[in-house]
Structures are given as C-alpha cells and as structure tokens.
Design an enzyme around this catalytic site. Structure first.
Site, PDB file in Angstrom:
ATOM      1  N   PHE A 155      -9.288 -18.394 -70.415  1.00  0.00           N
ATOM      2  CA  PHE A 155      -9.888 -18.150 -68.798  1.00  0.00           C
ATOM      3  C   PHE A 155      -8.897 -16.982 -68.136  1.00  0.00           C
ATOM      4  CE2 PHE A 155      -9.840 -18.972 -64.294  1.00  0.00           C
ATOM      5  CZ  PHE A 155     -11.210 -18.970 -64.101  1.00  0.00           C
ATOM      6  N   ASP A 256      -0.946 -13.164 -70.222  1.00  0.00           N
ATOM      7  CA  ASP A 256      -1.537 -13.857 -68.896  1.00  0.00           C
ATOM      8  C   ASP A 256      -0.436 -15.024 -68.576  1.00  0.00           C
ATOM      9  OD1 ASP A 256      -2.680 -15.233 -66.960  1.00  0.00           O
ATOM     10  OD2 ASP A 256      -4.796 -14.478 -67.431  1.00  0.00           O
ATOM     11  N   LYS A 285      -0.650 -17.877 -59.115  1.00  0.00           N
ATOM     12  CA  LYS A 285      -0.332 -19.223 -58.763  1.00  0.00           C
ATOM     13  C   LYS A 285       0.771 -19.627 -58.040  1.00  0.00           C
ATOM     14  CE  LYS A 285      -4.079 -20.931 -61.928  1.00  0.00           C
ATOM     15  NZ  LYS A 285      -4.899 -21.232 -60.948  1.00  0.00           N
TER      16      LYS A 285
END
Length: 438
Positions: A155, A256, A285
């Site tokens: 993702f 990532d 995040k």
C-alpha cells in the site's frame, strides 16, 4: 467466555440527541460521499494518550492510533506545547515562498537520524501518498527512466501513482483506472502463504526478461514491513537481494517507512533491522504526532536531481507540523520509545501466543517491535475474514478499537501508542482475549 460492553455515560453527562453517534452518522451519510469509508460509526469528542471518548461519553482504548499516526499518543503534552508556541509566531508562509529555520533544522535532524552516514537531504510534504509520489518523481529525474517495480500486497497511497503502486485492488483501485503506465508488481515473499524469497526473486528476474528491461527501471519501492498488506516482515535475505539487484542495474531503492517509522518496530526506522541501506526513504504518519507532515529523505545526489521548482506544495512542511515533529523526535529519545516498543511488542506477542491453544483460528503471530499482527484462518487453512470482523466488533463493543488489514482482510494489526500506560495495555489485552474467546 462472556465479554463486557463499553459502559455508557450517566444521564447527567450524556449529550443531547443531536450529538449522538447515530444522529451524526446520519448527517455524515447525507453530507459526505460513501467513498470515504468509516471504520467505526462513533464520533470523537476528546482523546488523551491511548484513550478516546466519543460524543456520547463512551470511553475507548485506542489500539489503532489513527492508523499508526500517534506513536507518541493523543495530545502528548510536549507536542501540544510545541504547536502552541509556533501558533504564537506564525502558522503558514509557504516554505517555498518564505522558508523558516525550524524546517531546515528538522531536515538536518532527519538526515542525521536516518540509516547511513552518507550525505543526505530531506524534502517535506503533507501526506504519505504525496511523499511516495515525490519519491518516484525524484527517482525518475535522477535515472531518466520511467519504470517502477512494487510488491503485491503493498500500500503506497490513494493518489493515481499511489494506487498504481498499491498491490491490492479492492477497495483502493476499484473503478479508478486506467493507472499510470510502466508500473509493475512482483509477488512479495510471504512464507505463510507459500511464496518464498526465491520465488519472489525469480518473478523479478522474469519481469526483467518479459516485461521491462531493468535498464529502464527507475525505482523499486517496498515497505520493510507491509502495512495494509498484513504486517508481513520482509526477510533479510530478500532485502539484501533487492539491494544487490538495484546496485547492479542502477535502480533507486525506495524504502516506504510511512507506517514503520519513528520507533514503531523497536528501531527509529525499520530499515535499521537490515544490513543494507535504501537510496530514498518516505516518512509520514507518526512523524508529527497527529499533524499532517511527510517527507522524502535520501542520498544528496539523488535528492538534488529535480530542478528548482520541481518539488514543493502549498502546505508542504507546514510550520505547525514541523514544530510538532521536533517535539515528537524529542519524546522518542527522552522517553526511550524504541526500547519501549520492543518491550510492549514482546508482551503482546506472548499474550497472543498463549491464546493459540484456545483460539484455533489464530494461524500466525508476527511483527517487529510493537508493529504486531495476528492472522486468522479457518480449519482448512483458508483466510477467515468473518472471524476477524467479529473480533473487531466484539472488541469495539467492549471499548477497544482494533484495526484490520491484509489482502484477505483476515489480520488484526496492533498500533497502540508507544506511550500507553502499562495498566491500560493490560486492560486492552484483557478485552482482546475476551473478544477472541467469546
């Protein structure tokens, strides 16, 4: 085993009906599109560290942290103080119009903290998807090549490039094509589901023979621990092989770290668990403790490939978020959250392993640090998303918020704040055990 339900507030503290979860959800359905899916039809009123209260006064233990955004908890006092101080100075200038020292200082800190002693530079953006988009832009600018390789189950965001890179169709890609070209996928190595490292590497080799010349590949992007894909940890031998392949063909290796970063895995960054270095890293995040901030950190010569004006964004590196990020890094260091993540993760995994004898649906318990998942399967070994959803529902009714993930939606992932109080963690784990055994 019976399972308790969340205690409703007394009538004296209950808001009027207009502020009920049911009423608010009806307003949401009328005012907002259905494409923005809602995990829990409860509406937040306030939160502190690992606890959240809805508009009806019900308390929940938050094991999701806004999808891994709150490693330092809801409203950490030092983060709140940092934002308040910045509010008294200025809120926004657009960094590429009038820059500010705190952004330069944060770039310097990340350049020093990310793995590797080589020269690095950092560019700030707003969302994780935006960081991924810009990482691909930077890699293409540096290599002058079009191709990108990602893994199944990955993702990488909801923008068009993010969707193209994401290795899961429903719900992220459904109805949104066509996607950007020259994006390719190979199977992620997941031994639990019969995909070995050797098979993944063979698929990559076959891709280079049948679909795209490796000399036309700009970047290979992967998550050290797949997030939405199911918290599968990349094997060290796979990471080494990917590094060697990228070196051999001049491909930019992108890690990532949007969900894995900032102490979640027991290290400040998950790539510290490996003996190879990426060329670029995406972060977001938990970087700013609840404020929108992301970044790309990488080798200086690669980061400098785009011409002036090629990178940026109106809100990229907003001053309030930058101030929050400085406080987050201070908290992680001063409160030793990397070591705490390791301890919390061991406690969680031990509790889950102890439940396997009474919960036959548990097929796997895995993770690095406090980035832990439990996977559920039926007696025949096939994924069991129905049981997963049932556990989530039981837990929510008892006052514990859990997030699910996985290509088959049969995984519960644990992302509680690393600052969670020990007693609160134990309370949450008791609710989890009851939800699993009910």
């Amino acid at each position: 085993m019976t399972i308790a339900t969340a205690t409703p507030p007394s009538s004296a503290n209950r808001p009027d009906a207009a502020a009920s979860n049911q009423a608010l959800d009806a307003r949401r359905a009328a005012a907002a599109p259905r494409g923005v899916g809602i995990g829990f039809p409860i509406y937040a009123q306030r939160a502190q560290n690992a606890e959240l209260w809805d508009v009806e006064g019900r308390r929940y233990i938050d094991f999701g942290s806004g999808i891994a955004v709150l490693n330092t908890g809801h409203r950490h006092p030092r983060v709140v103080e940092a934002v308040q101080r910045q509010l008294e100075q200025f809120t926004h200038t657009a960094y590429q119009v009038v820059p500010y020292e705190i952004s330069v200082a944060l770039a310097e800190r990340l350049n020093a903290l990310t793995p590797g002693s080589h020269a690095k530079k950092t560019a700030f953006f707003t969302t994780g998807a935006e960081a991924v988009e810009n990482a691909i832009k930077i890699a293409r600018a540096y290599t002058r090549r079009p191709g990108v390789v990602a893994l199944t189950g990955a993702f990488h965001g909801r923008t068009f490039m993010g969707m193209a890179l994401t290795g899961k169709v429903v719900p992220y890609k459904t109805g949104f094509g066509p996607f950007p070209g020259s994006v390719h996928h190979v199977p992620a190595p997941v031994a639990l589901h019969g995909v070995t490292v050797e098979q993944s590497l063979a698929a990559l080799n076959q891709l280079f023979k049948s679909d795209i010349d490796p000399e036309q590949v700009a970047a290979l992007i992967l998550e050290p621990v797949q997030g939405e894909g199911g918290f599968y940890v990349q094997p060290p031998e796979f990471m080494r092989a990917v590094r060697e392949i990228c070196d051999r063909h001049g491909i930019v290796m992108i890690a990532d770290e949007i969900q894995t970063g900032f102490a979640r895995t027991g290290k400040l960054f998950a790539m510290e668990h490996y003996d190879v270095l990426p060329d670029l890293m995406t972060v977001a995040k938990s970087l700013a403790g609840g404020l929108p901030l992301s970044g790309v950190v990488g080798r200086a010569e690669i980061m400098d490939a785009p011409a002036p004006g090629g990178l940026g964004g109106t809100y990229a590196g907003n001053a309030l978020a930058i101030a929050a990020a400085h406080a987050v890094l201070d908290v992680i260091e001063d409160e030793q959250l990397c070591a705490r993540a390791e301890r919390l993760g061991q406690r969680l995994k031990a509790r889950l392993q102890a439940l396997r004898g009474s919960v036959p649906q548990i097929s796997d318990v895995r993770g690095l640090g406090a980035m832990v998942a439990v996977e559920f399967a039926k007696a025949d070994g096939t994924p069991d998303p129905d049981f997963t959803k049932l556990v989530q529902q039981r837990a929510r009714d008892a006052g514990l918020l859990l997030l699910t993930c996985g290509v088959h939606a049969n995984v519960v992932r644990f992302l509680f704040p690393l600052t969670i109080e020990d007693a609160l963690l134990d309370e949450g784990l008791d609710i989890l055990a009851a939800a699993l055994q009910a």
